[in-house]
Structure formats: structure tokens, C-alpha cells
Design an enzyme around this catalytic site. Structure first.
Site, PDB file in Angstrom:
ATOM      1  N   CYS A   1       0.066  -0.052  -0.367  1.00 31.98           N
ATOM      2  CA  CYS A   1       1.506   0.019  -0.608  1.00 31.98           C
ATOM      3  C   CYS A   1       2.086   1.292   0.006  1.00 31.98           C
ATOM      4  O   CYS A   1       2.069   2.354  -0.615  1.00 31.98           O
ATOM      5  CB  CYS A   1       1.791  -0.033  -2.104  1.00 31.98           C
ATOM      6  SG  CYS A   1       3.544   0.084  -2.472  1.00 31.98           S
TER       7      CYS A   1
ATOM      8  N   CYS B   1       4.858   2.943  -1.950  1.00 29.43           N
ATOM      9  CA  CYS B   1       4.449   3.701  -3.149  1.00 29.43           C
ATOM     10  C   CYS B   1       3.866   5.060  -2.763  1.00 29.43           C
ATOM     11  O   CYS B   1       4.107   6.053  -3.422  1.00 29.43           O
ATOM     12  CB  CYS B   1       3.347   2.992  -3.934  1.00 29.43           C
ATOM     13  SG  CYS B   1       3.541   1.253  -4.093  1.00 29.43           S
ATOM     14  N   ASP B   2       3.043   5.059  -1.713  1.00 25.24           N
ATOM     15  CA  ASP B   2       2.205   6.230  -1.459  1.00 25.24           C
ATOM     16  C   ASP B   2       2.554   7.000  -0.185  1.00 25.24           C
ATOM     17  O   ASP B   2       1.988   8.065   0.063  1.00 25.24           O
ATOM     18  CB  ASP B   2       0.726   5.785  -1.374  1.00 25.24           C
ATOM     19  CG  ASP B   2       0.274   5.124  -2.673  1.00 25.24           C
ATOM     20  OD1 ASP B   2       0.762   5.539  -3.733  1.00 25.24           O
ATOM     21  OD2 ASP B   2      -0.542   4.189  -2.626  1.00 25.24           O
TER      22      ASP B   2
END
Ligand code: NDP
Length: 320
Positions: free
Chosen positions: A138, A141-142
Site C-alpha cells: 500500500c 499508506c506507507d
């Protein structure tokens, strides 16, 4: 526990993405008092995205987690109950159907399976070991953690194209590893990749191994046309090779294709088991959009309501 002592629900919904939430909204407004098992990722895949610009009704866009919070609040307003217990087992051999999810065990007159899909990994031992330590599925997300670092993305579809361009907001360099000599991504997404000077596409290239003890320090790749291998030093590795449907608890109980997507009747969310419906990404390998998932969640709710009404009428006629 005997069936008589178990709570019985008109509808139990598994999954809490757009499909599960929309099903819950319609069922709660139809007085079916739905119980929703949220699953491992409450709110589903949209909770790990940022801007959602293609959900109608939000001209300025909306953040994925906020959209899901709003859906949840709307369901709660009409009496949906949510549970964070994890589904362990369903028994569809006799009606009403039985489920067990942690401390919650009960019977359901209808079920809606909206368990969605999860990101795929290649399955290399070091790739799996370093998940969360430099290996991610992701970027949204990261990506933030890779400011001025070097990363690689694996895949050739829209996700890989989108994630590699997104990552250039943070990373100093992004390698895009593509196993063929072309991308599957749409032309507009491809153009964004090719126009971005920070992205270097490595064609015909596959991941062989991931290096690093505590965190990712590099990868070993192979050119699949020549067999030549080489190491690349980097800090992060992002998988974007597609998704697999979360249908495991229903394996053998409901019909699925070879990948695990649940099969439903044409123009319907009905599975082969009467009163059990499937909606969203667990049964849709074609569109996979929040809005189509929401639409099929609505279909499942309407079909569950109609099916239950007919079933109860039939039982009343036969003195059941
Ligand atoms: P896709 O299934 O479209 O693409 C998966 C990609 O990963 C393919 O290029 C495939 O290669 C590659 N791949 C699969 N397995 C491996 C492997 N073992 N090793 C290396 N590469 C591998 O998945 P996406 O997640 O990209 O997209 C899913 C759906 O979501 C699509 O319909 C897409 O259009 C949509 N989407 C739309 C977006 C948007 O419009 N903003 C953004 C993201 C997704 P190969 O091509 O060789 O098969």
C-alpha cells in the site's frame, strides 16, 4: 450450543467495505436489524487509500477513511450493529444458517458475503518476512516513510502505475519492475509513468529475492529474457500485482471460480445457497470500484429482504 439457545438474525453481513455498508444501510432501513462482522480491515480497502475522487457526491473528493466513517455513521443511524469478532466458521447445511465469530455465535435467516479482496504477495520467504519492514502492498499508506529514499514497485497494471507515480512525491527514485515488455495499465496512467523522470521502468524484470536483516536494504532481480541477475540497493518494496478475493471461510460451501471469486446468478447477487448473497469485490473481478461495490451491496440487501419475505410467507402457509 444447541440452535434454540442461539440468537437469530434476519440478516448477517460479513465485511465492512462499501458493499457491506450499503447492504447494512438498506437492510437496516428495511427493519432487518443487520449484524455486520467488520472483518480484519474495518472499512475495507478504502481505509488504506487517500483521496477518493470518483465517488459521486463529493465534488472536491474525500479521503477514503472519512468516506467509510460516514458510511458507518449512516448505518448506525438506522440501527446496524457492528462486531469486530473475526469469522471462524459458517454452517450452511440447514436453515437458518449458523455462524461462529469469536464470542459471537448465532443463526442467520439470510447472509450477505461482502468480504472484499486483499493485496497479493509473491510469496518469497524474505518478502513475507520483511512485510511492514520495507515491504508493503500500500503505497498510499506507507509512501510517506520513504522521503528521499529509493523504492521499487512491482506490477504493470493501473495500481502499479498509480503507486509508482504517487511514490515520486516522496522517494528520490522509483524502479518499476514489469514482468513483460509492456504495461497493462490504461494509456493515461502509462503516460504519467513515462513522463515522470523519477520513475525508471525495468522491463522483463522479476523479483528474485529481498535483502535485509531487520529492514529492506535491496533486492535481487532477474531479466527473464536473458536470465541475468543483479542486485539493486533500495529501502522500500511495494507490491502492486493485484488482489485475491477473501472467500476462504466460504470455500466448498459456495461456488467460486478458480481464483476464489464467488459466483452469483446472472443479474443477481444470489449464490447457489438460497438466502445467501455475495456482493462487492469478493464476487466482482471486473469493475472493483467503490461505487460498483456499493451498488451490488444494495442489490444484495434488496434480494435478501425479498427472499426472506417469501420464505416467511411460505413457512406461514405450511404452518412452519
Ligand atoms: P491488475 O490485475 O490489473 O494488474 C496486475 C499487474 O500485476 C499486471 O500487470 C500483472 O502482470 C502483474 N503481476 C501479476 N502477478 C505478477 C507476478 N507474480 N509477478 C510480477 N507481476 C505480476 O491489478 P491492479 O491492482 O493494477 O488493478 C486492478 C483493477 O483496479 C483494474 O481494473 C484497474 O484498472 C483498477 N484500478 C484503477 C485505478 C484507477 O483508475 N485510478 C487505480 C488502480 C486500479 P501482467 O500484465 O503480465 O499480467
Amino acid at each position: 450450543m444447541s440452535n434454540e439457545s442461539l440468537p437469530i438474525h434476519d440478516v448477517v453481513i460479513f465485511g465492512s467495505g462499501p458493499a457491506g455498508h450499503t447492504a447494512a444501510l438498506y437492510c437496516s432501513r428495511a427493519n432487518m436489524a443487520p449484524l455486520v462482522f467488520e472483518g480484519k480491515q474495518p472499512g475495507g480497502q478504502l481505509t488504506i487509500t487517500t483521496d477518493v475522487d470518483n465517488y459521486p457526491g463529493f465534488p472536491e473528493g474525500i479521503m477514503g477513511p472519512e468516506l467509510m466513517d460516514r458510511m458507518r455513521a449512516q448505518c448506525e443511524r438506522f440501527g446496524t450493529r457492528f462486531s469486530d469478532e473475526e469469522l471462524e466458521e459458517v454452517d450452511l447445511s440447514s436453515w437458518p444458517y449458523r455462524y461462529k465469530a469469536g464470542r459471537e455465535e448465532g443463526l442467520a435467516r439470510t447472509m450477505i458475503v461482502a468480504t472484499g479482496a486483499s493485496a497479493k504477495y509473491l510469496g518469497l520467504p524474505n518478502e513475507l518476512r520483511l512485510q511492514g519492514h520495507g515491504v508493503s502492498a500500500c503505497a498510499t499508506c506507507d509512501g510517506f516513510f520513504y522521503r528521499e529514499r529509493v523504492v521499487a514497485v512491482i506490477g504493470g497494471g493501473d495500481s502499479a502505475a498509480e503507486e509508482s507515480t504517487f511514490l515520486t512525491k516522496f522517494a528520490s527514485k522509483v524502479y518499476l519492475l514489469v514482468r513483460r515488455d509492456q504495461l497493462r495499465a490504461s494509456k493515461i496512467m502509462q503516460k504519467r509513468v513515462f513522463d515522470n523522470k523519477k520513475v525508471e521502468v525495468l522491463w522483463n524484470t522479476e523479483l528474485k529475492d529481498v535483502h535485509g536483516d531487520e529492514v529492506v536494504t535491496g533486492i535481487r532481480v532477474v531479466d527473464n529474457t536473458t536470465g541475468a541477475e543483479r542486485d539493486i540497493d533500495l529501502d522500500g518494496l511495494f507490491l502492486a500485482i493485484g488482489h485475491k478475493p477473501n472467500s476462504d471461510p466460504f470455500r466448498g460451501l459456495l461456488d467460486a471460480d478458480s481464483v476464489g471469486y464467488l459466483k452469483t446468478a446472472p443479474d443477481s447477487t444470489a449464490t447457489k445457497v438460497p438466502g445467501v448473497f455475495a456482493a462487492g469485490d469478493v464476487q466482482d473481478k471486473v469493475y472493483r470500484q467503490a461505487v460498483t461495490a456499493a451498488g451490488s451491496g444494495c442489490m444484495a440487501a434488496l434480494e435478501a429482504e425479498r427472499w426472506l419475505e417469501a420464505k416467511l410467507e411460505e413457512l406461514a402457509e405450511h404452518g412452519g
